[in-house]
Design an enzyme around this catalytic site. Structure first.
Site, PDB file in Angstrom:
ATOM      1  N   PRO A 282     -11.249 -11.038 -13.660  1.00  0.00           N
ATOM      2  CA  PRO A 282     -12.113  -9.852 -13.689  1.00  0.00           C
ATOM      3  C   PRO A 282     -11.368  -8.550 -14.012  1.00  0.00           C
ATOM      4  O   PRO A 282     -11.954  -7.623 -14.555  1.00  0.00           O
ATOM      5  CB  PRO A 282     -12.689  -9.788 -12.277  1.00  0.00           C
ATOM      6  CG  PRO A 282     -12.499 -11.135 -11.690  1.00  0.00           C
ATOM      7  CD  PRO A 282     -11.350 -11.763 -12.390  1.00  0.00           C
TER       8      PRO A 282
ATOM      9  N   ASP B 219     -18.124  -0.251 -12.203  1.00  0.00           N
ATOM     10  CA  ASP B 219     -17.081  -0.775 -13.081  1.00  0.00           C
ATOM     11  C   ASP B 219     -16.051   0.313 -13.396  1.00  0.00           C
ATOM     12  O   ASP B 219     -16.399   1.392 -13.898  1.00  0.00           O
ATOM     13  CB  ASP B 219     -17.734  -1.286 -14.365  1.00  0.00           C
ATOM     14  CG  ASP B 219     -16.710  -1.795 -15.358  1.00  0.00           C
ATOM     15  OD1 ASP B 219     -15.903  -2.662 -14.973  1.00  0.00           O
ATOM     16  OD2 ASP B 219     -16.694  -1.307 -16.513  1.00  0.00           O
ATOM     17  N   GLY B 220     -14.798   0.026 -13.113  1.00  0.00           N
ATOM     18  CA  GLY B 220     -13.750   1.022 -13.297  1.00  0.00           C
ATOM     19  C   GLY B 220     -13.531   1.404 -14.746  1.00  0.00           C
ATOM     20  O   GLY B 220     -13.202   2.561 -15.055  1.00  0.00           O
TER      21      GLY B 220
ATOM     22  N   ASP C  68      -5.250  -0.428  -8.631  1.00  0.00           N
ATOM     23  CA  ASP C  68      -4.935  -1.357  -7.538  1.00  0.00           C
ATOM     24  C   ASP C  68      -5.867  -2.549  -7.713  1.00  0.00           C
ATOM     25  O   ASP C  68      -6.856  -2.692  -7.008  1.00  0.00           O
ATOM     26  CB  ASP C  68      -5.182  -0.629  -6.210  1.00  0.00           C
ATOM     27  CG  ASP C  68      -4.951  -1.529  -5.012  1.00  0.00           C
ATOM     28  OD1 ASP C  68      -4.457  -2.651  -5.179  1.00  0.00           O
ATOM     29  OD2 ASP C  68      -5.302  -1.091  -3.895  1.00  0.00           O
ATOM     30  N   SER C  69      -5.535  -3.372  -8.675  1.00  0.00           N
ATOM     31  CA  SER C  69      -6.454  -4.430  -9.086  1.00  0.00           C
ATOM     32  C   SER C  69      -5.906  -5.801  -8.784  1.00  0.00           C
ATOM     33  O   SER C  69      -4.750  -5.968  -8.392  1.00  0.00           O
ATOM     34  CB  SER C  69      -6.691  -4.321 -10.592  1.00  0.00           C
ATOM     35  OG  SER C  69      -5.544  -4.783 -11.287  1.00  0.00           O
TER      36      SER C  69
ATOM     37  N   ASP D  35     -14.406   0.569  -6.933  1.00  0.00           N
ATOM     38  CA  ASP D  35     -14.257  -0.893  -6.939  1.00  0.00           C
ATOM     39  C   ASP D  35     -15.596  -1.480  -7.324  1.00  0.00           C
ATOM     40  O   ASP D  35     -16.637  -1.073  -6.817  1.00  0.00           O
ATOM     41  CB  ASP D  35     -13.808  -1.394  -5.564  1.00  0.00           C
ATOM     42  CG  ASP D  35     -13.287  -2.834  -5.633  1.00  0.00           C
ATOM     43  OD1 ASP D  35     -12.105  -3.048  -5.314  1.00  0.00           O
ATOM     44  OD2 ASP D  35     -14.057  -3.741  -6.033  1.00  0.00           O
TER      45      ASP D  35
ATOM     46  N   ASP E 101      -5.128  -9.728 -10.440  1.00  0.00           N
ATOM     47  CA  ASP E 101      -4.255 -10.114 -11.548  1.00  0.00           C
ATOM     48  C   ASP E 101      -4.876  -9.821 -12.916  1.00  0.00           C
ATOM     49  O   ASP E 101      -6.093  -9.751 -13.058  1.00  0.00           O
ATOM     50  CB  ASP E 101      -3.947 -11.618 -11.456  1.00  0.00           C
ATOM     51  CG  ASP E 101      -3.111 -11.941 -10.225  1.00  0.00           C
ATOM     52  OD1 ASP E 101      -2.419 -11.047  -9.733  1.00  0.00           O
ATOM     53  OD2 ASP E 101      -3.180 -13.092  -9.766  1.00  0.00           O
TER      54      ASP E 101
ATOM     55  N   HIS F  57       0.818  -1.218   0.000  1.00  0.00           N
ATOM     56  CA  HIS F  57       0.000   0.000   0.000  1.00  0.00           C
ATOM     57  C   HIS F  57       0.852   1.268   0.000  1.00  0.00           C
ATOM     58  O   HIS F  57       0.512   2.249  -0.654  1.00  0.00           O
ATOM     59  CB  HIS F  57      -0.977  -0.024   1.193  1.00  0.00           C
ATOM     60  CG  HIS F  57      -2.108  -0.980   0.972  1.00  0.00           C
ATOM     61  ND1 HIS F  57      -2.538  -1.885   1.918  1.00  0.00           N
ATOM     62  CD2 HIS F  57      -2.896  -1.193  -0.111  1.00  0.00           C
ATOM     63  CE1 HIS F  57      -3.541  -2.599   1.425  1.00  0.00           C
ATOM     64  NE2 HIS F  57      -3.780  -2.202   0.200  1.00  0.00           N
TER      65      HIS F  57
END
Lengths: 281, 281
Positions: free
Chosen positions: A167, A141-142, A160-161, A110, A163, A66
């Protein structure tokens, strides 16, 4: 040694790698609209959050991730007022961004509200800035959010997702990077988690090439340890919209940190020799 | 997920941590006079060497450890002629030391000749400098060797040992550090593998204090990734016999490296904020 059911194991046949934490129990598990979210109590790493069987974070080591997803980008930019976090539902990234006094507004987007609600319950320390008046938590949805955002309206985009397979796949392609480029101010920067230099070096190379094709003037790889992610060696990719000099801070950050220091900031930009050959320069 | 016997797992109840590699077979196992040595073939990390069930190295990631145990210390010193390696029986550290043209003599002292013989057979790349005329391979006790060595006779001591609990315990105490201090030339340096900053920070603090009590003027912690060791985050401790300025190289090393660069060298000295608080400064 074969581990019994007192251990939580994340193993990948493709990577040929496994990571295990000794657990004392499962505190929570649910199937949200998007994914399976679980929380375990470990013996030595505090609580563990998993999504679809993959480690998202532990109490003990999330500070590195972070801090490195936020402070280098914010200090390199130097004057972030308006930041956007895509993903980051555990709110740890949000908390770090809000430590910067220059920041006037942060929007966290998110898709899965349940990640945030579970984090509020089981990882309250990560969520202790959620009520900051500068913070907005959106659950949508980003990719769609970015497509609808105004031109040049954001100073910093943090991706910051999970893999890039699954999704979050739509957050790792050129079309999305083009939208980010459009939404960033001229002096804007983007930072995205970019997997392990050791076992995902090709993917990192493709990400950097994709960002550059999307118009970003320059890309940098930041390396840092992250024990609970595969190989324990992780990275973030920092992309600069228009050519600019990044700032390299010399003084302490002015807030408490556990990993980040100005020297760590500078050191994180150092490329392993094999990554230099992949990324060029 | 419970891993079956197609996986090699090193797990520590004390650390509450496990690391696994998918294997296709065991190539060798023997009980030497000192320890159990085994070699496995893994699916994605090449060959794996273990001693008493602990990962010593893999083909794929040993380059980081071996480069970081050698090049920062050699370049920081600037003119190493006579080096000593305590442990290091796999010969990977020896190979890296011999890449430095200033080096006229390297003595590797590992108590267990079988580690070297097995490495010559199963990890030939690590041993490809063993016939260098500058190299001497001795198979004896490192503590005794150091006690018998002449005063001020060595420029660089590298302690490339197993963990501080077990056979290598005698290499992590003040009495041994005092001998190293005596054997080093005035401008000499010592470097020792020093475990994981995340889970062994107390031990690291004790090592630094012990080296300082033994007379070393200054100690530095070098951090680097090492995926196949617990937490994937490892360190080496660099101790300077007499107060001196360490050199920080600016140009490429003049030999092929896979991790080490001058920027990596400088970056490795950066302390995580929590380690600064433990080590002071």
């Amino acid at each position: 040694m074969v581990l019994d059911r007192n251990w939580y194991t994340e193993a990948s046949d493709e990577l040929g790698l496994g990571f295990s934490l000794k657990i004392t129990g499962k505190l929570h598990e649910e199937q949200s609209d998007y994914q399976t979210i679980a929380v375990y109590e470990t013996e030595t790493f505090g609580r563990l959050l998993t999504i679809d069987g993959l480690v998202m974070l532990t109490d003990r080591d999330n500070f590195v991730y972070h801090e490195m997803m936020t402070h280098p980008a914010l200090f390199a930019h130097g004057a972030v007022k308006n930041a956007v976090i895509i993903g980051g539902g555990d709110c740890g990234t949000l908390r770090e961004v809000l430590k910067h006094e220059s920041v006037q507004q942060v929007t966290q987007i998110d898709i899965d509200e349940r990640v945030t609600r579970i984090s509020e319950e089981y990882f309250p320390a990560l969520c202790d800035s959620n009520d900051d008046p500068r913070a907005t938590l959106a659950f949508e949805d980003g990719v769609a959010w970015m497509a609808n955002a105004a031109d040049a309206s954001v100073d910093l985009i943090i991706i910051d997702s999970t893999d890039p397979i699954g999704p979050a796949e739509g957050l790792f392609n050129e079309a999305f990077y083009q939208q980010c480029h459009r939404v960033l101010a001229a002096d804007g920067v983007l930072v995205q988690q970019s997997e392990s230099p050791l076992v995902h070096s090709e993917l990192i190379g493709e990400m950097h090439a994709g960002l550059q094709r999307a118009g970003f003037a320059d890309t940098h790889l930041l390396s840092f340890p992250q024990p609970s992610y595969p190989t324990g060696w992780w990275s973030a990719t920092l992309a600069v919209r228009d050519a600019r000099e990044l700032q390299m801070p010399d003084s302490a950050p002015g807030f408490e940190s556990f990993y980040y220091t100005p020297a760590i900031h500078r050191g994180a930009f150092a490329q392993p020799a094999f990554m230099q050959r992949i990324l060029g320069g």
